[in-house]
Design an enzyme around this catalytic site. Structure first.
Site, PDB file in Angstrom:
ATOM      1  N   PRO A  82      26.089  14.199 -19.587  1.00 10.33           N
ATOM      2  CA  PRO A  82      25.013  14.841 -18.820  1.00 10.33           C
ATOM      3  C   PRO A  82      24.092  13.811 -18.182  1.00 10.33           C
ATOM      4  O   PRO A  82      24.116  12.630 -18.550  1.00 10.33           O
ATOM      5  CB  PRO A  82      24.281  15.679 -19.878  1.00 10.33           C
ATOM      6  CG  PRO A  82      24.628  15.036 -21.181  1.00 10.33           C
ATOM      7  CD  PRO A  82      25.991  14.458 -21.025  1.00 10.33           C
TER       8      PRO A  82
ATOM      9  N   GLY B 297      20.931  11.487 -17.298  1.00 12.39           N
ATOM     10  CA  GLY B 297      19.841  10.878 -18.047  1.00 12.39           C
ATOM     11  C   GLY B 297      20.210  10.245 -19.360  1.00 12.39           C
ATOM     12  O   GLY B 297      19.321   9.840 -20.113  1.00 12.39           O
ATOM     13  N   VAL B 298      21.514  10.111 -19.671  1.00 14.24           N
ATOM     14  CA  VAL B 298      21.888   9.529 -20.965  1.00 14.24           C
ATOM     15  C   VAL B 298      22.133   8.032 -20.864  1.00 14.24           C
ATOM     16  O   VAL B 298      22.424   7.392 -21.870  1.00 14.24           O
ATOM     17  CB  VAL B 298      23.139  10.232 -21.536  1.00 14.24           C
ATOM     18  CG1 VAL B 298      22.857  11.680 -21.836  1.00 14.24           C
ATOM     19  CG2 VAL B 298      24.327  10.101 -20.596  1.00 14.24           C
TER      20      VAL B 298
ATOM     21  N   LYS C 232      24.264   6.377 -18.318  1.00  9.05           N
ATOM     22  CA  LYS C 232      25.600   5.977 -17.852  1.00  9.05           C
ATOM     23  C   LYS C 232      25.507   4.841 -16.842  1.00  9.05           C
ATOM     24  O   LYS C 232      26.265   3.866 -16.913  1.00  9.05           O
ATOM     25  CB  LYS C 232      26.303   7.184 -17.214  1.00  9.05           C
ATOM     26  CG  LYS C 232      26.522   8.346 -18.165  1.00  9.05           C
ATOM     27  CD  LYS C 232      27.320   9.447 -17.515  1.00  9.05           C
ATOM     28  CE  LYS C 232      26.652  10.031 -16.301  1.00  9.05           C
ATOM     29  NZ  LYS C 232      25.370  10.703 -16.613  1.00  9.05           N
ATOM     30  N   THR C 233      24.604   4.963 -15.891  1.00 13.89           N
ATOM     31  CA  THR C 233      24.502   3.940 -14.852  1.00 13.89           C
ATOM     32  C   THR C 233      23.933   2.638 -15.402  1.00 13.89           C
ATOM     33  O   THR C 233      24.437   1.546 -15.108  1.00 13.89           O
ATOM     34  CB  THR C 233      23.627   4.459 -13.701  1.00 13.89           C
ATOM     35  OG1 THR C 233      24.183   5.671 -13.198  1.00 13.89           O
ATOM     36  CG2 THR C 233      23.549   3.437 -12.582  1.00 13.89           C
TER      37      THR C 233
ATOM     38  N   SER D 260      34.885  30.456 -27.218  1.00 15.22           N
ATOM     39  CA  SER D 260      34.519  29.965 -28.552  1.00 15.22           C
ATOM     40  C   SER D 260      33.658  30.933 -29.347  1.00 15.22           C
ATOM     41  O   SER D 260      33.360  30.669 -30.512  1.00 15.22           O
ATOM     42  CB  SER D 260      33.790  28.623 -28.426  1.00 15.22           C
ATOM     43  OG  SER D 260      32.576  28.783 -27.726  1.00 15.22           O
TER      44      SER D 260
ATOM     45  N   LYS E  26      26.946  21.136 -30.695  1.00 16.95           N
ATOM     46  CA  LYS E  26      26.737  22.361 -31.469  1.00 16.95           C
ATOM     47  C   LYS E  26      26.161  22.048 -32.847  1.00 16.95           C
ATOM     48  O   LYS E  26      25.331  22.804 -33.370  1.00 16.95           O
ATOM     49  CB  LYS E  26      28.052  23.123 -31.587  1.00 16.95           C
ATOM     50  CG  LYS E  26      28.543  23.676 -30.250  1.00 16.95           C
ATOM     51  CD  LYS E  26      29.866  24.414 -30.373  1.00 16.95           C
ATOM     52  CE  LYS E  26      30.303  24.969 -29.019  1.00 16.95           C
ATOM     53  NZ  LYS E  26      31.590  25.693 -29.091  1.00 16.95           N
TER      54      LYS E  26
END
Length: 1002
Positions: free
Chosen positions: A469, A471-472, A474-475, A901, A944
């Site tokens: 997602p 804002g974690v 990655k860049t 699920s 989860k």
């Protein structure tokens, strides 16, 4: 006839010379052809009599009239001798002064002055026929009147309204209302097709309408007011007009012949006609010319004309200055070019300077000479061929520039130039831990890559895709990887990219062709083994220029990018040493062939304790320093950060958390400034918010060396054991949820900023400002009270909570079961509710609401079927499903929901309703169910699990196939949870309804 015209011209040389020029004023200032056409067309008699200016070249008016009569008689006699023109000659023609009623002709552009020609076009065939008939009846006269604009309209603006009809469509009174009262009696000298040539005689004024179609009016002949020819004022004004006309002649030669004629014979001209001449040849507005036509006072008419010709003179001078400036510029450029060419030739003869082509060739050869040993042979061959071609081309040709640019790109690329890589695993571990907290999967994969490179002595290019997602980090982690490996870093985004040429380059045949992004990357970094971050690869576009995703197949294939071919360079480039790191939010959006070439590393996001660590040690410190606030002036407690994370920032990343912390410190800064605080700057840097840093939100969790307060962390790498111990020390934070009361640590006695002190409304009032100013003067030497933000006053800074408690029930009632779901913001809990709608024999049915997708609806149908089978097995006498209509609802009806699920959760909810039993307290479950009751694996185990902990769930049911995914989670995520892994629904039944049967627990 030509002889007659020549005779008339001999008698009136000035008249015949100037007449065509007057007509040129009205049209495109070139009517000579029309007049000559009229002479050749058989209208010699009329034209010969009337083609003259209004002043004579003889001495007096009587002599001029006698000379004119002789010329007319000569023309008439010549015309009678000509058989072709005899029909156009009328023995007796109505004199102008006898015309008391005339056909009115509208003039749309300019008024007609006496003594001047004007061609007009008549589209009305009835009007044209009437003019022809009048000529045949020896009445070759008509009234020419300028059309006036409608009332209330700007004459300089062209309108297209319905009321603004074409003047040719107006008849009778409508046309009469649009005409100026004062016009000119005009002789019709020629009619050819729909073109009518008019010659002005005298001024007229309309008195009344005689006939509507064609419009015929009664007129009065106007004469000039008496004036004294010897009046000094009139003479001076006329001389000024003539002088101005001469000035116009100097500035522009457009009216050279006509102005010279007037100025040379100014004694022969009367003053009224001089005024008419000046107004007629000027380019003035038609309404100003109409004023001259209507003016009967000779002195006033001369003044009006003088104003017009003065304006004409200014315009002519302006045109002359513009033309002169352009001419000087052109001549200057030509002179400069000539001198430069001569200088080049002299330097070349003396051997002081080489030409451009030689200098360029020397520059390109010097560049490639340093890379000759590492440069591939086929590239050297192409460069030599292009250098030879460059010498043969002219420097001014377009092909020369194309070849020069091509050689510039070929010689600037880093052929065989590689940066020295750092294969120290401990160094890489230290850098990755300093820059990012968590992300253990990514760090482990990078360390594996470095370890393989160390054992081999060299590294190969890899393609890694970081998915997760927003804002974690990655860049920003791509930049950290490049720093750990000592590689150059280059980033480009392909989000929305729809042109293949952006990747593969353009053909050199196109104007403005450029290489693709990879060639530009190599030129920018200067090495052949950079780390290239391809951002937003899941958002590639597709347009008429091709499919960029297909173009990336060659770039990201280790077997093909050894000989990557750019369309512009057209020579193979080795990209096998390049480390590609791609980022994506949703890997399902990436085409399968492209996805197959990449190694996917999923970044699930940060759990609460990770966000707490990032917020406390990275974001809060950096933001406080960026806002210029000292630690002793403000503090955000852990309780406030925890409340901020759980009630405002539940997304997987930390970008929104960073924005909220910035918002808090901005308000604190405003409060401190209003209290009179002014901190001395400690460094020469502008105070900016952390969100304005170059790396944006993804760099928000980046820990810089200069912001670390603990010196020990600057020199030692955090090992896995250290990380685990630090995480274990923060487990108490995970046990606190939004539903529980959060008690902040005991704050110091300096003072907690209260709501009343924070009210910006009060602070912004004049009374509040005065109070603050007074307080500042009284306690200037006192220490400013420390601002402490905790959970009690957090809402005063960031507003009301965005998220409410996910847990609705402390103990779920009958028919309600908590499920677990995955969203783009991470994991969340999801309640399944069922109730009985109707009961009766054979009325068993299922109704579903909650904006469910097709897959989820199918899961509900399967759950209904499986639930009936299980109930029949457990309680054969229970006929609930056969005789009851069940309504299944999933709350948050405005949110679309889909996925398989929730199957086991739906079955449990229906069975709870059927048996009248609530499920076990603090229970949540997830899993896809089949018609035979088998439980299939699901995704998002980590998200989860985090969602279950956030809602204080103690027992979780997962499919048995997901046990491996759960085992990979960090210990602090799993601690305190009772997790059951099941293969069939019967096992869930035993857990949910407190059966003694036990399944494997973690």
């Amino acid at each position: 006839m030509l002889r007659a015209a020549a005779a008339a011209a001999a008698v009136f040389p000035s008249r015949f010379a100037a007449a065509p020029a007057v007509a040129a004023v009205e049209e495109v200032r070139s009517p000579l052809l029309r007049v000559l056409g009229a002479l050749r067309g058989g209208r010699v008699s009329t034209l010969g009599r009337r083609a003259r200016f209004c002043s004579n070249s003889a001495g007096s008016d009587s002599e001029a009239a006698a000379a004119e009569a002789k010329a007319e008689d000569a023309v008439a006699a010549e015309g009678e001798a000509d058989g072709k023109a005899s029909s156009a000659i009328v023995p007796t023609v109505l004199r102008p002064e006898d015309c008391l009623s005339v056909i009115a002709l509208p003039l749309p552009h300019r008024p007609l002055f006496p003594g001047f020609y004007m061609p007009i076009y008549v589209k009305d065939q009835k009007l044209l026929q009437a003019l022809v008939e009048n000529r045949k009846r020896s009445i070759p006269y008509a009234g020419a009147f300028l059309v006036k604009d409608e009332e209330g309209t700007d004459p300089n603006i062209v309108t297209s309204s319905d009321s603004d009809k074409s003047i040719d469509d107006l008849k009778g009174k409508e046309l009469l209302q649009r005409l100026n009262e004062v016009g000119t009696l005009a002789q019709i000298t020629s009619i050819q097709g729909d073109q009518v040539v008019l010659l002005g005689h005298r001024r007229l004024k309309i008195t009344e309408m005689v006939q509507e179609d064609p419009l015929t009016v009664k007129v009065d002949h106007l004469k000039e007011k008496p004036y004294d020819k010897d009046d000094d004022v009139i003479k001076a004004t006329s001389f000024e007009v003539i002088s101005t006309l001469r000035e116009v002649l100097k500035a522009s030669s457009l009216w050279k012949d006509h102005v010279q004629t007037y100025t040379q014979h100014m004694g022969d001209f009367n003053y009224p006609r001089l005024a008419d001449f000046g107004a007629a040849i000027s380019g003035a507005n038609k309404f100003l010319c109409q004023e001259v036509l209507e003016e009967l006072d000779v002195y006033k008419r001369l003044k009006l004309t003088l104003e017009l010709v003065k304006k004409e003179m200014e315009i002519s001078k302006l045109q002359q200055s513009i033309a002169k400036a352009i001419e000087e510029k052109i001549s200057g450029d030509q002179r400069r070019y000539l001198l430069n060419e001569q200088l080049k030739a002299i330097k070349k003869e003396l051997g002081l300077e080489t030409d451009d082509k030689t200098a360029l060739s020397a520059k390109f050869r010097e560049r490639i000479e340093a890379k000759k040993e590492k440069c591939p042979a086929h590239v050297l061959q192409v460069i030599e061929e292009e250098l030879t071609k460059l010498q043969l081309l002219e420097a001014s040709s377009s092909e020369f520039n194309v070849t020069r640019n091509y050689l510039d790109w070929l010689t600037v690329l880093p052929w065989g130039n590689y940066s020295d890589e750092n294969f120290d695993v401990h160094h890489a571990q230290q850098i990755l831990d300093e820059d990012h907290y968590g992300l253990s999967d990514v760090k482990e994969r990078i360390l594996e890559f470095i370890a393989v490179g160390k054992l081999r002595g060299t590294s190969q290019g890899k393609i890694i895709c970081l998915s997760g997602p927003p804002g974690v980090g990655k860049t920003s982690i791509g930049r950290s990887i490049a720093r750990a490996l000592n590689r150059k870093f280059y980033r480009f985004s392909v989000g929305g990219l729809a042109d293949v040429a952006e990747i593969k380059g353009h053909r050199r045949t196109y104007v403005g062709a450029m290489p693709g992004k990879m060639v530009q990357c190599l030129k920018s970094v200067g090495t052949a083994n950079p780390l290239v971050l391809i951002d937003e690869i899941d958002k590639l576009g597709r347009g008429h220029s091709g499919d960029p995703a297909s173009a990336l197949l060659e770039l990201l294939d280790p077997e093909q990018n050894v000989n990557f071919l750019d369309h512009y360079l057209d020579v193979p480039i080795d990209l096998s040493k390049v480390l590609f790191v791609c980022t994506a939010n949703v890997i399902e959006m990436i085409p399968n062939p492209l996805l197959d070439r990449m190694e996917i590393i999923a970044i699930a996001g940060y759990i609460t304790d990770e966000k707490m660590h990032i917020a406390r040690d990275y974001l809060e410190k950096n933001t406080r320093e960026a806002c210029g606030i000292k630690p002793e002036q403000a503090e955000v407690t852990d309780a406030a950060l925890l409340a901020l994370i759980e009630s405002y920032c539940r997304e997987a990343g930390v970008r929104n958390l960073q924005k909220q912390i910035e918002k808090i410190y901005r308000k604190i800064a405003l409060q401190l400034v209003r209290q009179g605080v002014s901190n001395e700057p400690t460094q020469e840097a502008a105070i900016v918010t952390a969100s304005e840093e170059p790396n944006g939100g993804d760099s928000a969790n980046k820990l810089k060396d200069e912001t670390m307060e603990d010196p020990a962390t600057e020199n030692a790498a955090m090992t896995n054991a250290d990380t685990a111990s630090k995480e274990a020390s923060e487990l108490d934070l995970l046990n606190r949820t939004v539903d529980h009361d959060v008690h902040p640590a005991e704050t110091p006695k300096e003072a907690v900023l209260t709501d009343s002190a924070l009210s910006t409304d009060k602070l912004c009032t004049p009374e509040g400002n005065k109070d603050m100013e007074g307080a500042k003067e009284e306690s200037a030497d006192k220490a400013v009270e420390k601002v402490v933000i905790d959970s009690s006053n957090l809402g005063d800074y960031v507003g009301k909570p965005v998220f409410q408690a996910e847990r609705i029930y402390e103990q779920t009632p009958v028919g309600v079961v908590m499920g677990l779901a995955w969203t783009a913001m991470g994991g969340s809990t999801l309640y399944i509710e069922t109730t009985k709608v109707e009961e009766g024999d054979g009325k068993g049915a299922l109704v579903m609401t909650g904006q469910l997708g097709d897959v989820m609806k199918e899961s509900a149908q399967i759950a209904h079927t499986v639930g009936r089978a299980i109930l029949l097995d457990k309680e054969p006498e229970n006929l609930f499903f056969a005789n009851s209509k069940v309504h299944l609802h999933v709350p948050a009806g405005s949110t679309p929901k889909d996925g398989p699920s929730a199957g086991c959760t739906m079955i449990t909810s229906m069975l709870s309703l059927a048996m009248g039993k609530p499920v076990k307290k603090d229970l949540a479950m997830t899993g896809e169910v089949t018609l035979t009751g088998r439980i299939l694996p699901i995704g998002g185990v980590k998200e989860k699990t985090i969602a279950a902990r956030r809602s204080a769930v103690k027992t979780i049911v997962f499919p048995a196939a997901n046990k491996r995914d759960f085992d990979e989670l960090a210990p602090n995520v799993k601690e305190g949870l009772e997790v059951h892994f099941v293969d069939t629904y019967n096992e869930i039944f035993d857990i949910a309804f407190q059966s003694e049967t036990q399944t494997e627990t973690s």
